[in-house]
Design an enzyme around this catalytic site. Sequence first.
Site, PDB file in Angstrom:
ATOM      1  N   ASP A 227     -38.050  -1.283   5.801  1.00 51.06           N
ATOM      2  CA  ASP A 227     -38.606  -2.283   6.896  1.00 51.06           C
ATOM      3  C   ASP A 227     -37.591  -2.763   8.165  1.00 51.06           C
ATOM      4  O   ASP A 227     -37.699  -2.887   8.974  1.00 51.06           O
ATOM      5  CB  ASP A 227     -39.511  -3.188   6.374  1.00 51.06           C
ATOM      6  CG  ASP A 227     -40.715  -2.603   6.078  1.00 51.06           C
ATOM      7  OD1 ASP A 227     -41.151  -1.334   6.183  1.00 51.06           O
ATOM      8  OD2 ASP A 227     -41.366  -3.262   4.898  1.00 51.06           O
TER       9      ASP A 227
ATOM     10  N   TYR B   7     -37.320   0.119  10.762  1.00 49.57           N
ATOM     11  CA  TYR B   7     -38.144  -0.224  12.019  1.00 49.57           C
ATOM     12  C   TYR B   7     -37.332  -1.294  12.910  1.00 49.57           C
ATOM     13  O   TYR B   7     -37.360  -1.399  13.981  1.00 49.57           O
ATOM     14  CB  TYR B   7     -39.505  -0.831  11.295  1.00 49.57           C
ATOM     15  CG  TYR B   7     -40.277   0.429  10.611  1.00 49.57           C
ATOM     16  CD1 TYR B   7     -41.195   1.298  11.347  1.00 49.57           C
ATOM     17  CD2 TYR B   7     -40.078   0.475   9.453  1.00 49.57           C
ATOM     18  CE1 TYR B   7     -41.739   2.140  10.939  1.00 49.57           C
ATOM     19  CE2 TYR B   7     -41.111   1.279   8.695  1.00 49.57           C
ATOM     20  CZ  TYR B   7     -41.676   2.200   9.476  1.00 49.57           C
ATOM     21  OH  TYR B   7     -42.477   3.103   8.602  1.00 49.57           O
TER      22      TYR B   7
ATOM     23  N   GLY C 188     -36.434  -7.622  13.266  1.00 51.07           N
ATOM     24  CA  GLY C 188     -36.207  -8.421  14.598  1.00 51.07           C
ATOM     25  C   GLY C 188     -37.214  -7.971  15.596  1.00 51.07           C
ATOM     26  O   GLY C 188     -37.975  -8.704  16.307  1.00 51.07           O
TER      27      GLY C 188
ATOM     28  N   ASN D 195     -49.082  -3.341   8.065  1.00 53.34           N
ATOM     29  CA  ASN D 195     -50.178  -4.133   7.445  1.00 53.34           C
ATOM     30  C   ASN D 195     -49.697  -5.513   6.734  1.00 53.34           C
ATOM     31  O   ASN D 195     -50.393  -6.452   6.606  1.00 53.34           O
ATOM     32  CB  ASN D 195     -50.817  -3.382   6.322  1.00 53.34           C
ATOM     33  CG  ASN D 195     -49.931  -2.857   5.345  1.00 53.34           C
ATOM     34  OD1 ASN D 195     -49.128  -1.928   5.686  1.00 53.34           O
ATOM     35  ND2 ASN D 195     -49.792  -2.969   3.878  1.00 53.34           N
ATOM     36  N   TYR D 196     -48.448  -5.547   6.570  1.00 54.37           N
ATOM     37  CA  TYR D 196     -47.604  -6.604   5.970  1.00 54.37           C
ATOM     38  C   TYR D 196     -47.172  -7.386   7.138  1.00 54.37           C
ATOM     39  O   TYR D 196     -46.475  -7.472   7.989  1.00 54.37           O
ATOM     40  CB  TYR D 196     -46.677  -6.399   5.059  1.00 54.37           C
ATOM     41  CG  TYR D 196     -47.196  -6.445   3.612  1.00 54.37           C
ATOM     42  CD1 TYR D 196     -47.488  -7.614   2.754  1.00 54.37           C
ATOM     43  CD2 TYR D 196     -47.473  -5.065   2.780  1.00 54.37           C
ATOM     44  CE1 TYR D 196     -47.886  -7.658   1.595  1.00 54.37           C
ATOM     45  CE2 TYR D 196     -47.847  -5.088   1.703  1.00 54.37           C
ATOM     46  CZ  TYR D 196     -48.297  -6.591   0.880  1.00 54.37           C
ATOM     47  OH  TYR D 196     -48.625  -6.235  -0.340  1.00 54.37           O
TER      48      TYR D 196
ATOM     49  N   HIS E 222     -41.691  -4.953  -3.377  1.00 58.46           N
ATOM     50  CA  HIS E 222     -41.150  -5.204  -2.406  1.00 58.46           C
ATOM     51  C   HIS E 222     -39.566  -5.686  -2.469  1.00 58.46           C
ATOM     52  O   HIS E 222     -39.343  -6.770  -3.266  1.00 58.46           O
ATOM     53  CB  HIS E 222     -41.497  -6.289  -1.531  1.00 58.46           C
ATOM     54  CG  HIS E 222     -43.088  -6.017  -1.307  1.00 58.46           C
ATOM     55  ND1 HIS E 222     -43.705  -5.842   0.134  1.00 58.46           N
ATOM     56  CD2 HIS E 222     -44.273  -6.131  -2.025  1.00 58.46           C
ATOM     57  CE1 HIS E 222     -45.144  -5.802  -0.275  1.00 58.46           C
ATOM     58  NE2 HIS E 222     -45.315  -5.794  -1.241  1.00 58.46           N
TER      59      HIS E 222
ATOM     60  N   ASP F 238     -11.230 -12.291   0.925  1.00 59.33           N
ATOM     61  CA  ASP F 238     -12.346 -12.369   1.749  1.00 59.33           C
ATOM     62  C   ASP F 238     -13.525 -11.336   1.115  1.00 59.33           C
ATOM     63  O   ASP F 238     -13.210 -10.106   1.068  1.00 59.33           O
ATOM     64  CB  ASP F 238     -12.346 -11.879   3.255  1.00 59.33           C
ATOM     65  CG  ASP F 238     -13.213 -12.503   4.012  1.00 59.33           C
ATOM     66  OD1 ASP F 238     -14.345 -12.682   3.521  1.00 59.33           O
ATOM     67  OD2 ASP F 238     -12.989 -12.170   5.179  1.00 59.33           O
TER      68      ASP F 238
END
Length: 645
Positions: free
Chosen positions: A305, A309, A312, A388-389, A441, A589
């Site tokens: 997702d 997609y 944001g 749907n979520y 998920h 780092d």
Amino acid sequence: MQDSVAKAGAVALPTHPLDPLTPDEIRRAAAIVRMTHDLGAGMMFETISLHEPDKRVVHGAKPGEAFAREAFVCAFDRTNGKVFEARVDLVADRVVDWRHVPSVRPRILIDDIMLVGEVARADPRFQAALAKRGITDIDKVQVDPWSAGNYGLPDEEGRRLSHTFCWYRSETNDNGYAHPIEGLCAVIDLDRAEVLRVDDYGAAEVPMQNRNYAARYRSTFRDDVKPLEIVQPAGPSFVVEGNEVRWQKWRFRVGFNAREGLVLHTVGYEDDGRLRPVMHRAALSEMVVPYGHPGGGHFRKNAFDVGEYGIGVLANSLTLGCDCLGAIKYFDAWLADSKGDPYCIESAVCLHEEDFGILWKHTDLFTGEVDVRRARRLVVSSISTVGNYEYGAFWYFHQDGSIHFEMKATGILNTAGLRPGEQPHYGTVVSPGVYAHYHQHIFNMRLDMAVDGERNRVVEVDTVALPVGPENPHGNAFTIRETVLETEQNAQRNVDFNAARYWKIESAEARNGLGRPTAYKLLPLSPVPTFSDPQSMVARRATFMMRQLWVTAYHPDEIFAAGRYPNQSSGGDGLPAWTAADRPLVDTDLVVWHSFGLHHIPRPEDFPVQPVITAGFALHPTGFFGENPALDVPPAASSMSCCVG
């Protein structure tokens, strides 16, 4: 209830190198790319966002001084599928880098989401498959676009695709997910705006029981819910200047982009007048939702997702009193559409304070004196609707120096239809003839750590029981075992419940008053084992989900756990590719990547709309301070007598 804190009317000019692009900068970046590298009528912009500057530029930024501004641009030509990346100097108004990226697919755009249903419903083959199911009112068919993945099918090679599933809406506002049209999937070529193929796995009767959940469909409600008001008569305790937030002793910057959504920058804590860095950057790197059904087209349900997609792009405009409560500061998000024009998602990010119960307390057993402090926390949140979520990203900053992240999942279960007499082996029946598949998920959070500076190391901490013997005669002894994760290959780790495992990010230079390295620990709260075979396509494309911890040496281009272009990828990108170099990790780092999530075996109680379920993790100071940093939190003024003995 208080009114929200006033928002600025006009869009301010950038005052810091990390400020998101302004509408003017988005517009200029698109124009500059078009002027020098016009792709013609098929030109589409996938992304126009801030090209984040080098850390040295960020650390050296001073108020009022000029700074460089660059945009990252991804454009593609939908007539031939070619994808290009550009870096645009917004001060000099020129393209400083332009390159073709072969064999990749850009993410699915808002334009594509709107296109899919129109194209499918107009196709005669799709209409014929619906007619076999007794459906003739085509306009009532809801067609959901899904990323297609990559399954090596010859006719799909070289195309930018969307796979679809269908439901029926008896009226405009009907809950279509109560009426699955089982077995019918169209494969859409997005660039040609045509149906490539209709896959019909066999019809089932469409369940038509009314399962609408909105208030307009209900006639009775609970009558014992009394008003609960959040009152801050003197206003909130936070201060916001541009995108910088100051609250209690915390300092950080709020960012936002089309792909990751909410981003936090330069997170630090003020200690004795000195701002101590904790993280340089934190954002949701990727997520995947693998479903457990092997057939009927459902095997293709494994949406990325973030990368396919854009969390944001799909962010909600948040509403006072519903999504957020109290004295609120909202941040708008300016993004670019497919033509390169800027548009605004108003109130995409919410900032507010919450009471959080007891911060600390002690009652002296011998004197009866009581000391107690009330806790409050600062909340930074954003909510996105992905089909749907709904996914709500919530960052919590606490007065004791800890940071918690919580992903709140709600919305509607993705459903399928049952054939007469069929027993669901891969899901839960949630309504007559309707079931929801088992799924997960899995989120991956990228944490660019900077604990008291950029030179850090990661230490794995296990608790181990000592064997019974001369040193443990009563069998009660246990201690900790610390292991420095020295390279990228041995820093690919999973949770061990039997060892109560966690990971410390230690400073290479700073020491606390007890002579130990200052540190924050990553406390995994929602680890999820994967049930996808390692050779499955979803596991090859989402390798990040196979480990709860990855650590990499910092590189500015390594941002997304499944790679820059996961849409229809064949796998191996991102973390597995970068860590193959096995770079050293000690006193350097580094970036910590944490995979966590929800193992979702649906319940009838999750339908017709799902109550919020949560997953997350915590970052706790571990020797970062010499004592409880919340000792200076004052007693609550309204209850001084009970707070201080």
